[in-house]
Design a protein around this motif. Structure first.
Motif, PDB file in Angstrom:
ATOM      1  N   HIS A 180     -43.477  32.302  21.385  1.00  0.00           N
ATOM      2  CA  HIS A 180     -44.767  31.928  21.959  1.00  0.00           C
ATOM      3  C   HIS A 180     -45.034  32.593  23.304  1.00  0.00           C
ATOM      4  O   HIS A 180     -46.039  33.289  23.469  1.00  0.00           O
ATOM      5  CB  HIS A 180     -44.831  30.402  22.121  1.00  0.00           C
ATOM      6  N   TYR A 181     -44.151  32.399  24.276  1.00  0.00           N
ATOM      7  CA  TYR A 181     -44.435  32.820  25.650  1.00  0.00           C
ATOM      8  C   TYR A 181     -44.315  34.330  25.845  1.00  0.00           C
ATOM      9  O   TYR A 181     -45.158  34.934  26.519  1.00  0.00           O
ATOM     10  CB  TYR A 181     -43.495  32.097  26.626  1.00  0.00           C
ATOM     11  N   PHE A 182     -43.286  34.950  25.316  1.00  0.00           N
ATOM     12  CA  PHE A 182     -43.080  36.383  25.539  1.00  0.00           C
ATOM     13  C   PHE A 182     -44.222  37.230  24.970  1.00  0.00           C
ATOM     14  O   PHE A 182     -44.762  38.093  25.685  1.00  0.00           O
ATOM     15  CB  PHE A 182     -41.730  36.817  24.965  1.00  0.00           C
ATOM     16  N   PRO A 183     -44.638  37.017  23.724  1.00  0.00           N
ATOM     17  CA  PRO A 183     -45.775  37.826  23.214  1.00  0.00           C
ATOM     18  C   PRO A 183     -47.050  37.608  24.019  1.00  0.00           C
ATOM     19  O   PRO A 183     -47.790  38.559  24.292  1.00  0.00           O
ATOM     20  CB  PRO A 183     -45.933  37.346  21.768  1.00  0.00           C
ATOM     21  N   TRP A 184     -47.314  36.333  24.382  1.00  0.00           N
ATOM     22  CA  TRP A 184     -48.507  36.066  25.193  1.00  0.00           C
ATOM     23  C   TRP A 184     -48.424  36.770  26.536  1.00  0.00           C
ATOM     24  O   TRP A 184     -49.387  37.405  26.979  1.00  0.00           O
ATOM     25  CB  TRP A 184     -48.683  34.554  25.410  1.00  0.00           C
ATOM     26  N   ALA A 185     -47.280  36.658  27.228  1.00  0.00           N
ATOM     27  CA  ALA A 185     -47.136  37.241  28.566  1.00  0.00           C
ATOM     28  C   ALA A 185     -47.274  38.758  28.521  1.00  0.00           C
ATOM     29  O   ALA A 185     -47.882  39.366  29.414  1.00  0.00           O
ATOM     30  CB  ALA A 185     -45.789  36.846  29.175  1.00  0.00           C
ATOM     31  N   THR A 186     -46.736  39.390  27.500  1.00  0.00           N
ATOM     32  CA  THR A 186     -46.859  40.840  27.358  1.00  0.00           C
ATOM     33  C   THR A 186     -48.325  41.241  27.216  1.00  0.00           C
ATOM     34  O   THR A 186     -48.802  42.179  27.870  1.00  0.00           O
ATOM     35  CB  THR A 186     -46.065  41.326  26.130  1.00  0.00           C
ATOM     36  N   ARG A 187     -49.053  40.515  26.388  1.00  0.00           N
ATOM     37  CA  ARG A 187     -50.479  40.794  26.182  1.00  0.00           C
ATOM     38  C   ARG A 187     -51.280  40.487  27.450  1.00  0.00           C
ATOM     39  O   ARG A 187     -52.146  41.276  27.858  1.00  0.00           O
ATOM     40  CB  ARG A 187     -50.985  39.951  25.010  1.00  0.00           C
ATOM     41  N   ALA A 188     -50.978  39.367  28.088  1.00  0.00           N
ATOM     42  CA  ALA A 188     -51.725  38.948  29.279  1.00  0.00           C
ATOM     43  C   ALA A 188     -51.523  39.918  30.431  1.00  0.00           C
ATOM     44  O   ALA A 188     -52.466  40.247  31.169  1.00  0.00           O
ATOM     45  CB  ALA A 188     -51.304  37.538  29.685  1.00  0.00           C
ATOM     46  N   GLY A 189     -50.290  40.390  30.613  1.00  0.00           N
ATOM     47  CA  GLY A 189     -50.007  41.309  31.709  1.00  0.00           C
ATOM     48  C   GLY A 189     -50.670  42.665  31.541  1.00  0.00           C
ATOM     49  O   GLY A 189     -51.030  43.319  32.526  1.00  0.00           O
ATOM     50  N   LEU A 190     -50.842  43.093  30.305  1.00  0.00           N
ATOM     51  CA  LEU A 190     -51.476  44.381  30.037  1.00  0.00           C
ATOM     52  C   LEU A 190     -52.996  44.300  30.100  1.00  0.00           C
ATOM     53  O   LEU A 190     -53.654  45.264  30.482  1.00  0.00           O
ATOM     54  CB  LEU A 190     -51.054  44.884  28.650  1.00  0.00           C
ATOM     55  N   ARG A 191     -53.544  43.161  29.720  1.00  0.00           N
ATOM     56  CA  ARG A 191     -55.006  43.047  29.589  1.00  0.00           C
ATOM     57  C   ARG A 191     -55.694  42.838  30.941  1.00  0.00           C
ATOM     58  O   ARG A 191     -56.824  43.310  31.141  1.00  0.00           O
ATOM     59  CB  ARG A 191     -55.337  41.887  28.657  1.00  0.00           C
ATOM     60  N   CYS A 192     -55.046  42.131  31.860  1.00  0.00           N
ATOM     61  CA  CYS A 192     -55.744  41.744  33.091  1.00  0.00           C
ATOM     62  C   CYS A 192     -55.894  42.931  34.048  1.00  0.00           C
ATOM     63  O   CYS A 192     -55.293  43.988  33.864  1.00  0.00           O
ATOM     64  CB  CYS A 192     -55.018  40.595  33.783  1.00  0.00           C
ATOM     65  N   THR A 193     -56.699  42.719  35.074  1.00  0.00           N
ATOM     66  CA  THR A 193     -56.926  43.744  36.083  1.00  0.00           C
ATOM     67  C   THR A 193     -55.649  44.015  36.870  1.00  0.00           C
ATOM     68  O   THR A 193     -54.638  43.330  36.688  1.00  0.00           O
ATOM     69  CB  THR A 193     -58.049  43.280  37.039  1.00  0.00           C
ATOM     70  N   ASP A 194     -55.676  45.002  37.737  1.00  0.00           N
ATOM     71  CA  ASP A 194     -54.533  45.288  38.607  1.00  0.00           C
ATOM     72  C   ASP A 194     -54.471  44.172  39.655  1.00  0.00           C
ATOM     73  O   ASP A 194     -55.210  44.161  40.635  1.00  0.00           O
ATOM     74  CB  ASP A 194     -54.718  46.652  39.282  1.00  0.00           C
ATOM     75  N   LEU A 195     -53.573  43.233  39.454  1.00  0.00           N
ATOM     76  CA  LEU A 195     -53.555  42.015  40.261  1.00  0.00           C
ATOM     77  C   LEU A 195     -53.102  42.238  41.693  1.00  0.00           C
ATOM     78  O   LEU A 195     -53.346  41.385  42.554  1.00  0.00           O
ATOM     79  CB  LEU A 195     -52.665  40.964  39.590  1.00  0.00           C
ATOM     80  N   MET A 196     -52.460  43.361  41.978  1.00  0.00           N
ATOM     81  CA  MET A 196     -52.075  43.647  43.353  1.00  0.00           C
ATOM     82  C   MET A 196     -53.254  44.183  44.161  1.00  0.00           C
ATOM     83  O   MET A 196     -53.164  44.325  45.372  1.00  0.00           O
ATOM     84  CB  MET A 196     -50.909  44.634  43.391  1.00  0.00           C
ATOM     85  N   CYS A 197     -54.346  44.474  43.498  1.00  0.00           N
ATOM     86  CA  CYS A 197     -55.544  44.975  44.182  1.00  0.00           C
ATOM     87  C   CYS A 197     -56.605  43.894  44.320  1.00  0.00           C
ATOM     88  O   CYS A 197     -57.782  44.199  44.531  1.00  0.00           O
ATOM     89  CB  CYS A 197     -56.109  46.186  43.428  1.00  0.00           C
ATOM     90  N   VAL A 198     -56.218  42.643  44.194  1.00  0.00           N
ATOM     91  CA  VAL A 198     -57.147  41.522  44.328  1.00  0.00           C
ATOM     92  C   VAL A 198     -56.914  40.827  45.664  1.00  0.00           C
ATOM     93  O   VAL A 198     -55.788  40.439  45.978  1.00  0.00           O
ATOM     94  CB  VAL A 198     -56.978  40.513  43.169  1.00  0.00           C
ATOM     95  N   TYR A 199     -57.972  40.660  46.417  1.00  0.00           N
ATOM     96  CA  TYR A 199     -57.918  39.971  47.716  1.00  0.00           C
ATOM     97  C   TYR A 199     -58.198  38.491  47.431  1.00  0.00           C
ATOM     98  O   TYR A 199     -59.296  37.993  47.640  1.00  0.00           O
ATOM     99  CB  TYR A 199     -58.981  40.558  48.656  1.00  0.00           C
ATOM    100  N   TYR A 200     -57.181  37.778  46.969  1.00  0.00           N
ATOM    101  CA  TYR A 200     -57.343  36.424  46.448  1.00  0.00           C
ATOM    102  C   TYR A 200     -58.023  35.475  47.427  1.00  0.00           C
ATOM    103  O   TYR A 200     -58.829  34.631  47.032  1.00  0.00           O
ATOM    104  CB  TYR A 200     -55.977  35.855  46.038  1.00  0.00           C
ATOM    105  N   GLU A 201     -57.673  35.607  48.690  1.00  0.00           N
ATOM    106  CA  GLU A 201     -58.184  34.672  49.692  1.00  0.00           C
ATOM    107  C   GLU A 201     -59.707  34.710  49.799  1.00  0.00           C
ATOM    108  O   GLU A 201     -60.325  33.721  50.212  1.00  0.00           O
ATOM    109  CB  GLU A 201     -57.559  34.971  51.053  1.00  0.00           C
ATOM    110  N   ARG A 202     -60.324  35.832  49.435  1.00  0.00           N
ATOM    111  CA  ARG A 202     -61.788  35.943  49.466  1.00  0.00           C
ATOM    112  C   ARG A 202     -62.445  35.216  48.299  1.00  0.00           C
ATOM    113  O   ARG A 202     -63.675  35.057  48.288  1.00  0.00           O
ATOM    114  CB  ARG A 202     -62.205  37.415  49.431  1.00  0.00           C
ATOM    115  N   HIS A 203     -61.657  34.796  47.337  1.00  0.00           N
ATOM    116  CA  HIS A 203     -62.203  34.201  46.122  1.00  0.00           C
ATOM    117  C   HIS A 203     -61.850  32.719  45.985  1.00  0.00           C
ATOM    118  O   HIS A 203     -62.077  32.132  44.923  1.00  0.00           O
ATOM    119  CB  HIS A 203     -61.696  34.969  44.901  1.00  0.00           C
ATOM    120  N   PHE A 204     -61.288  32.131  47.033  1.00  0.00           N
ATOM    121  CA  PHE A 204     -60.889  30.724  46.967  1.00  0.00           C
ATOM    122  C   PHE A 204     -62.042  29.795  46.595  1.00  0.00           C
ATOM    123  O   PHE A 204     -61.839  28.792  45.907  1.00  0.00           O
ATOM    124  CB  PHE A 204     -60.313  30.279  48.319  1.00  0.00           C
ATOM    125  N   ASP A 205     -63.246  30.109  47.073  1.00  0.00           N
ATOM    126  CA  ASP A 205     -64.359  29.186  46.855  1.00  0.00           C
ATOM    127  C   ASP A 205     -65.092  29.439  45.539  1.00  0.00           C
ATOM    128  O   ASP A 205     -66.116  28.797  45.259  1.00  0.00           O
ATOM    129  CB  ASP A 205     -65.352  29.264  48.016  1.00  0.00           C
TER     130      ASP A 205
END
Length: 225
Positions: A180-205
């Motif tokens: 369950h978890y490994f196939p989902w995580a592999t797909r989720a990690g590939l599909r999402c945006t480049d998460l290191m390029c997200v300024y999370y604190e600007r999106h808190f609200d």
């Protein structure tokens, strides 16, 4: 970064720290300091690639310019945000586990201030990723997030953590993780945006589900369904 906290290592010293940290972390996976040292001594090429990607992204460049730190004094306002915002979800995640943003070990083994910041940032946004992907902080949840982190950054430490974590699963946990978890995580990690390029604190609200859609996040499905 803490002034004077970084330690410069020769090639053989890096190898020695990496091997010692790996062995120690396998013996006691709760040793965050050893896991951190392993990530730094084996991850320089990966962090250099992340740095170049951040320089190519407008939001990533802002992060490198401003060098935000995920520490209590900078994210305390999340506790005042209403549901269903991303910031409120983060505050609930941290508060329900009695976690503090200040508990992360400092980066010690990066050659430059820029790389030290990238390594620090990767360490400090870990809890944001737990919230976004809806992952618990148990062994299965942490191992699943390490799969996503590997897909995003190609850090050897992430792969080693998955191997070490899965070795500690019970037979039932191991079957659940790989089915369950490994196939989902592999797909989720590939599909999402480049998460290191997200300024999370600007999106808190912003609404949690809205930011998930915007960043291509696939939350972890309930294994019972």
């Amino acid at each position: 970064m803490i002034p004077g906290a970084r330690i410069r290592l020769s090639g053989w010293q890096q190898a020695a720290v990496a091997v010692g940290s790996a062995l120690g972390a396998l013996m006691d996976p709760r040793r965050a300091d050893l896991i951190a040292a392993l990530g730094e001594t084996t991850g320089k090429p990966a962090f250099e690639r992340v740095l170049e990607r951040m320089k190519s992204s407008p939001e990533g460049r802002d992060i490198l310019l401003e060098r935000p730190r995920v520490i209590s004094s900078n994210v305390a306002h999340a506790w005042d945000l209403p549901e269903p915002t991303f910031g409120a979800a983060y505050a609930r995640f941290m508060g329900s586990r009695n976690f503090s943003p200040d508990d992360r070990p400092p980066v010690r083994f990066m050659d430059t201030e820029e790389l030290a910041f990238v390594a620090t940032r990767a360490r400090e946004v870990h809890d944001f990723w737990h919230v976004l992907f809806g992952l618990p902080t148990n062994l299965i949840g942490e191992s699943s997030l390490k799969v996503i982190e590997f897909e995003q950054m190609y850090l050897p430490m992430c792969l080693l953590s998955v191997i070490g974590g899965s070795a500690r699963f019970s037979e039932k946990q191991r079957a659940l993780f790989f089915k369950h978890y490994f196939p989902w995580a592999t797909r989720a990690g590939l599909r999402c945006t480049d998460l290191m390029c997200v300024y999370y604190e600007r999106h808190f609200d912003e609404d949690l589900e809205d930011v998930r859609r915007k960043w291509g996040i696939i939350p972890c499905p309930d294994p019972r369904h």
